[in-house]
Design a protein around this motif. Sequence first.
Motif, PDB file in Angstrom:
ATOM      1  N   ALA A  78       0.390   8.885  -6.233  1.00 25.10           N
ATOM      2  CA  ALA A  78       1.825   9.044  -5.496  1.00 25.10           C
ATOM      3  C   ALA A  78       2.023  10.642  -5.655  1.00 25.10           C
ATOM      4  N   PRO A 100       0.958  -1.370  -0.071  1.00 27.82           N
ATOM      5  CA  PRO A 100      -0.024   0.004  -0.052  1.00 27.82           C
ATOM      6  C   PRO A 100       0.981   1.322   0.145  1.00 27.82           C
ATOM      7  N   SER A 101       0.550   2.337  -0.740  1.00 29.62           N
ATOM      8  CA  SER A 101       1.280   3.602  -0.847  1.00 29.62           C
ATOM      9  C   SER A 101       1.084   4.105   0.469  1.00 29.62           C
ATOM     10  N   ARG A 102       2.064   5.034   0.881  1.00 28.84           N
ATOM     11  CA  ARG A 102       1.771   5.754   2.332  1.00 28.84           C
ATOM     12  C   ARG A 102       2.177   7.185   1.751  1.00 28.84           C
ATOM     13  N   GLU A 104       0.151  12.593  -3.883  1.00 29.01           N
ATOM     14  CA  GLU A 104       0.154  12.450  -2.283  1.00 29.01           C
ATOM     15  C   GLU A 104      -1.246  11.830  -1.877  1.00 29.01           C
ATOM     16  N   ILE A 105      -1.784  11.032  -2.765  1.00 29.93           N
ATOM     17  CA  ILE A 105      -3.003  10.565  -2.462  1.00 29.93           C
ATOM     18  C   ILE A 105      -2.787   8.929  -1.977  1.00 29.93           C
ATOM     19  N   PRO A 106      -3.097   8.729  -0.698  1.00 33.25           N
ATOM     20  CA  PRO A 106      -2.783   7.106  -0.411  1.00 33.25           C
ATOM     21  C   PRO A 106      -3.610   6.128  -0.741  1.00 33.25           C
ATOM     22  N   PHE A 107      -3.005   5.110  -1.472  1.00 36.58           N
ATOM     23  CA  PHE A 107      -3.806   3.909  -2.239  1.00 36.58           C
ATOM     24  C   PHE A 107      -3.299   2.686  -1.988  1.00 36.58           C
ATOM     25  N   GLU A 108      -4.093   1.836  -2.324  1.00 40.27           N
ATOM     26  CA  GLU A 108      -3.689   0.393  -2.319  1.00 40.27           C
ATOM     27  C   GLU A 108      -3.641  -0.317  -3.741  1.00 40.27           C
ATOM     28  N   ARG A 151      -3.484   6.065 -16.353  1.00 37.46           N
ATOM     29  CA  ARG A 151      -3.068   7.413 -15.794  1.00 37.46           C
ATOM     30  C   ARG A 151      -4.365   8.189 -15.607  1.00 37.46           C
ATOM     31  N   MET A 175       1.459   8.198   8.156  1.00 33.43           N
ATOM     32  CA  MET A 175       0.886   7.178   7.112  1.00 33.43           C
ATOM     33  C   MET A 175      -0.613   7.024   7.368  1.00 33.43           C
ATOM     34  N   LEU A 197      -4.390  20.232  -9.091  1.00 39.71           N
ATOM     35  CA  LEU A 197      -4.830  19.807 -10.563  1.00 39.71           C
ATOM     36  C   LEU A 197      -4.707  21.058 -11.327  1.00 39.71           C
ATOM     37  N   PRO A 216     -14.687  16.377 -12.797  1.00 43.97           N
ATOM     38  CA  PRO A 216     -15.013  15.089 -13.260  1.00 43.97           C
ATOM     39  C   PRO A 216     -15.865  15.319 -14.726  1.00 43.97           C
ATOM     40  N   TYR A 262      -1.274  21.130 -12.186  1.00 46.78           N
ATOM     41  CA  TYR A 262      -1.228  19.903 -13.055  1.00 46.78           C
ATOM     42  C   TYR A 262      -1.309  20.175 -14.723  1.00 46.78           C
ATOM     43  N   GLU A 289       4.255   9.978   1.299  1.00 47.40           N
ATOM     44  CA  GLU A 289       5.706   9.840   1.118  1.00 47.40           C
ATOM     45  C   GLU A 289       6.406  11.498   1.461  1.00 47.40           C
ATOM     46  N   GLN A 309      -9.820  13.921  -9.466  1.00 43.15           N
ATOM     47  CA  GLN A 309     -10.553  14.907  -9.581  1.00 43.15           C
ATOM     48  C   GLN A 309     -11.886  15.044  -8.750  1.00 43.15           C
ATOM     49  N   ILE A 310     -12.415  13.605  -8.429  1.00 46.85           N
ATOM     50  CA  ILE A 310     -13.386  13.235  -7.570  1.00 46.85           C
ATOM     51  C   ILE A 310     -12.824  13.782  -6.221  1.00 46.85           C
ATOM     52  N   PRO A 319      -8.697  13.109 -18.312  1.00 43.36           N
ATOM     53  CA  PRO A 319      -9.484  11.851 -18.254  1.00 43.36           C
ATOM     54  C   PRO A 319     -10.989  12.168 -18.796  1.00 43.36           C
ATOM     55  N   THR A 350     -11.270  21.025 -14.448  1.00 42.83           N
ATOM     56  CA  THR A 350     -10.642  19.803 -13.588  1.00 42.83           C
ATOM     57  C   THR A 350     -11.817  19.231 -12.825  1.00 42.83           C
ATOM     58  N   LEU A 410      -6.139  10.251 -12.566  1.00 43.12           N
ATOM     59  CA  LEU A 410      -6.630  11.490 -12.615  1.00 43.12           C
ATOM     60  C   LEU A 410      -7.955  11.971 -12.416  1.00 43.12           C
ATOM     61  N   LYS A 443      -7.677  20.540  -5.547  1.00 41.97           N
ATOM     62  CA  LYS A 443      -8.200  21.229  -6.849  1.00 41.97           C
ATOM     63  C   LYS A 443      -6.991  22.077  -7.028  1.00 41.97           C
TER      64      LYS A 443
END
Lengths: 168, 168, 168, 168, 168, 168, 168, 168
Positions: free
Chosen positions: F27, A164-166, F30-34, F122, F1, F143, G83, F146, A168, F130-131, G110, G81, F126, F140
């Motif tokens: 990443a 799982p990402s944490r 910086e959104i935590p994900f699994e 990708r 974490m 984004l 959705p 970006y 960073e 956005q959600i 997206p 930006t 994104l 926001k």
Amino acid sequence: MQKPKISILMGSDHDLPVMKEAGEVLASFEIPFEYSVTSAHRSPGRTVEIARTAEERGIKVMIVGAGMAAHLAGSVAAWTTLPVLGVPIEASLGGIDALLSTAQMPPGVPVGTMGIGKAGARNAALLAVQILALSDPGLKERLRLYKETMAREVEEKDRRLQNPSRRE
Amino acid sequence: MQKPKISILMGSDHDLPVMKEAGEVLASFEIPFEYSVTSAHRSPGRTVEIARTAEERGIKVMIVGAGMAAHLAGSVAAWTTLPVLGVPIEASLGGIDALLSTAQMPPGVPVGTMGIGKAGARNAALLAVQILALSDPGLKERLRLYKETMAREVEEKDRRLQNPSRRE
Amino acid sequence: MQKPKISILMGSDHDLPVMKEAGEVLASFEIPFEYSVTSAHRSPGRTVEIARTAEERGIKVMIVGAGMAAHLAGSVAAWTTLPVLGVPIEASLGGIDALLSTAQMPPGVPVGTMGIGKAGARNAALLAVQILALSDPGLKERLRLYKETMAREVEEKDRRLQNPSRRE
Amino acid sequence: MQKPKISILMGSDHDLPVMKEAGEVLASFEIPFEYSVTSAHRSPGRTVEIARTAEERGIKVMIVGAGMAAHLAGSVAAWTTLPVLGVPIEASLGGIDALLSTAQMPPGVPVGTMGIGKAGARNAALLAVQILALSDPGLKERLRLYKETMAREVEEKDRRLQNPSRRE
Amino acid sequence: MQKPKISILMGSDHDLPVMKEAGEVLASFEIPFEYSVTSAHRSPGRTVEIARTAEERGIKVMIVGAGMAAHLAGSVAAWTTLPVLGVPIEASLGGIDALLSTAQMPPGVPVGTMGIGKAGARNAALLAVQILALSDPGLKERLRLYKETMAREVEEKDRRLQNPSRRE
Amino acid sequence: MQKPKISILMGSDHDLPVMKEAGEVLASFEIPFEYSVTSAHRSPGRTVEIARTAEERGIKVMIVGAGMAAHLAGSVAAWTTLPVLGVPIEASLGGIDALLSTAQMPPGVPVGTMGIGKAGARNAALLAVQILALSDPGLKERLRLYKETMAREVEEKDRRLQNPSRRE
Amino acid sequence: MQKPKISILMGSDHDLPVMKEAGEVLASFEIPFEYSVTSAHRSPGRTVEIARTAEERGIKVMIVGAGMAAHLAGSVAAWTTLPVLGVPIEASLGGIDALLSTAQMPPGVPVGTMGIGKAGARNAALLAVQILALSDPGLKERLRLYKETMAREVEEKDRRLQNPSRRE
Amino acid sequence: MQKPKISILMGSDHDLPVMKEAGEVLASFEIPFEYSVTSAHRSPGRTVEIARTAEERGIKVMIVGAGMAAHLAGSVAAWTTLPVLGVPIEASLGGIDALLSTAQMPPGVPVGTMGIGKAGARNAALLAVQILALSDPGLKERLRLYKETMAREVEEKDRRLQNPSRRE
């Protein structure tokens, strides 16, 4: 040594790398089978002969791989009342020609069509095992174990991946 | 009364509205022909019989229409050395299934494939006439007239349409 | 030395690796043939000339290979009453563009379309041989032998493969 | 009365309902044009003649509609250095056959391909007007007005539709 | 040094190997042109700016290459009354996605669509030259020579290939 | 974490090279994900479990990649009211099978489908960002940066490429 | 009366019968929304304006329907930006053109693509509701009820149908 | 009254006109069967339940029809070791979406896929009968009669059609 219960046909020996996926699955279930090369178009008499005599030779299910116009499964189905499973093999156009030629059979002569290529060949063998298992409780039990093993293998793959990402 | 020179086969009597386009072209060239209904899958023995005996019955070219998996033309070609012309008939997917199943034959067993549907049936008959004309100078002359007539008909259609825009 | 009976046309010399499959089949039947490069679009005058004079030069059947928009077979068919056989050559989209462009001819101007690529080129040559054999009993006999040889070759491939599974 | 500047060709008078969309656009811009029926395959000599003489007759752009194998635009482009715009017409397979046959031209002989059917025919005419407008400031101005009118029409459609939902 | 008359746009510098085919053709006709990278989606403001100012910068024709959803040509066409030629670039699905996205424009905003990839890029440039040649007799003459050279090159390729089969 | 907010599922660890494109985007924000591996067909119970518990585990959006019949995204969507985004992965037929299987969901159970392969992965990430950004002003703002960076990168690519042709 | 939270855009008022499926779903969840007609190509300025101002007008999700080249969803996504969910609308080729043009977006911009036509429009609305529900527990609860109701409706349909065959 | 041996599932009662073709075939062979409506996506729990309990309820073969993304057959196959036969139902795109979604299963979970629509439904039933007949000699005999009847029906259709052309 047992008489083959499943016949694996292919239109050309070039199709063996795909179709032996089916053989390996059958071997893992200890189902006796035979490979044959025959062509709907180049050896039509031989194909008729194989199809017509399959039942009396003790065959229960016919697994048939072919590419391009891919008439072999249908040609076999025309001459037998055994279940026929067709494996479309990619030779051009990504295999969509073989898929349509195998699946779009007219009413009255069914071919159970599998996915294109090696995945399809494996699944043809598994469907054949499922059919045999209808009257073989031992085989049925093995299929249950096979399904459980598949699920566990997915979990193991996940465990190796899990990361799982944490922040960073 | 002459013996048929062209055999027009179709997989089902539902295909007659398409395949009689071929018959009408042959009739207009005074080529004797026969229609037969036979299925590669539902009456495979009959199909083999028709294909194997075509030559000795005096047939020169076989025109074969079929839809969906459309194996009929290939099944016929497997059993004869006569030229076989296939007409894909639309039954689903716009006829692309029948076109691929008819055209994508393996090397060694040719089927000359025509366009989908009525246009293809007419053209199968014309190609058969072109083949017969190779050894029939009278027929060759008629084909030249046919071509000239087509060109003239286009010009006549143009004359009726011709209506150049002017400054209004 | 004989005058060519079959004309093998191709839109570009890049198509030779495909189209020489046709030449090899014709050579094996000892049918004299010629190769020509001509383009429906880049050398249209030359294409018209080749098509219009083919018959008087003794050509019996025209085999035409082309890729992409693949208009060459149709362009040739527009200018001759000889049988025209089209070979779609893969250049993009798996060759489906060339297959549709060759097969979907309007009524009145037939092209007998073969499968995509080398298999199609071989079959175009075989269909041409079948056409010539209608008035050449020796060639007819050779075709019968060719068919028998094909069937035997399938059996030999099978013999090498035959390896029935047994209980392990 | 002016000499036509745009030639609208079609393979058959059946294509007129599609191609007259092009004519209506040209008429609305007061561009003189001509309709002609000619077939790449049924009247190939006439097609060559029309293509070769177009320039000397004062034609600036050729708009060519055809269905199925749809070789007409390419055949015209082979014989002229005028800009050729092709309109694929649906006759089977949703028009994808005509689209591929029109667009996939070999390098050296361009056809500017439009969308399938009536939308494509309108756009072929507009692209022709855009080409003529490069050397006709009045026409350029009209095109600007046309674009503005289109945008305003969208806004008007929106005004009639505008119907925001509210809490019910 | 001349101001560019043709603008070659592409959605990404990855498209340059395809689009420089267009540049090479223009250079061979001594037509000044410019390359620009801009994306319909990632740099929409820049795209609008390039499209809106093209005419006042002296551009006569816009050649636009893009892959996948391939909206760039349409986006440009929305903001200019210059002729826009679209080149679908293969990125997935053999380029059929880009071809459909470029060709199937709604009525009112034309994009002249070329074939997929390098052949399409060359042809876009040639069509642009044909458009410029409508008001440039010298260019028109060069196009005639180009066409003659193409035809001669086909004949030379044929001469190298010509190798009629004889009885062996 | 932090606890993961986005769940990235894939049918097999073979899909990781595609799906980690999604992870990299998340990443960078910086959104935590699994990541999880689970199969709609081989580990259906596990899939149900992951889908049903996602919400209570704090997941906000599920990103699901799968190839071939590609039922995974739909299977997940059946068991959750979280937004599900599907990424079709190419395994055969260029990925068109996975695209159709992911997109053509019946009314009532939505899957937001992305493009095929890495670009789609990708974009799935994104769209998830956005959600999340709808209730996270900081995200926001990122984004917006970006989007600006993307536009600037296009301009930089252009600057490196810019190389207007001149009279040679 | 509430300010709209969802914007439903369509390229033409002809698309309303499809897109109002989305509106009906939103209304049933009591989500305020707006319909707008705007075209990526015919009213590009208006489209940019709607996309750029959506967020400040309080819009949370944009649902965009379009057919054929179907650039509208992508054009909107380029300028916001928020959705963006795309609904491919069938206008030709069964809608496959619109599906590919909507889904195959380049990385960075997206569009969550739904199925073709009315089913896709309903699902776009449901996905929008799922997104809004991430920060609206009441809406989340309604979604759970919606899912339960769907399941019950299937059971009721089954009850009406249930009619097991018996020995006759 | 017998317990059903074959379960015919469909995603919606709209699919009944297609799937009752399967029921009619089973009834003609006096095989007891049941119809059920269940959706892979709208009633996933019910689908799992039906699939998991099928075997203990005495079901031998599951016939599953679904359109569009068509996940139902695969979802059933995930939860049972009974043979599963899938019938793709046309809802859009001619049914090619459902065919691919049904056939392209990953290795390990087979679905025997039939042709699109009514022909496929009839054949699914026949393949189920062929499977049951492996352990039911009476059924095997009936299948032989069925095959003979089909062949005779073709001959009768031919007799009604037979109408050889003669010199007019």
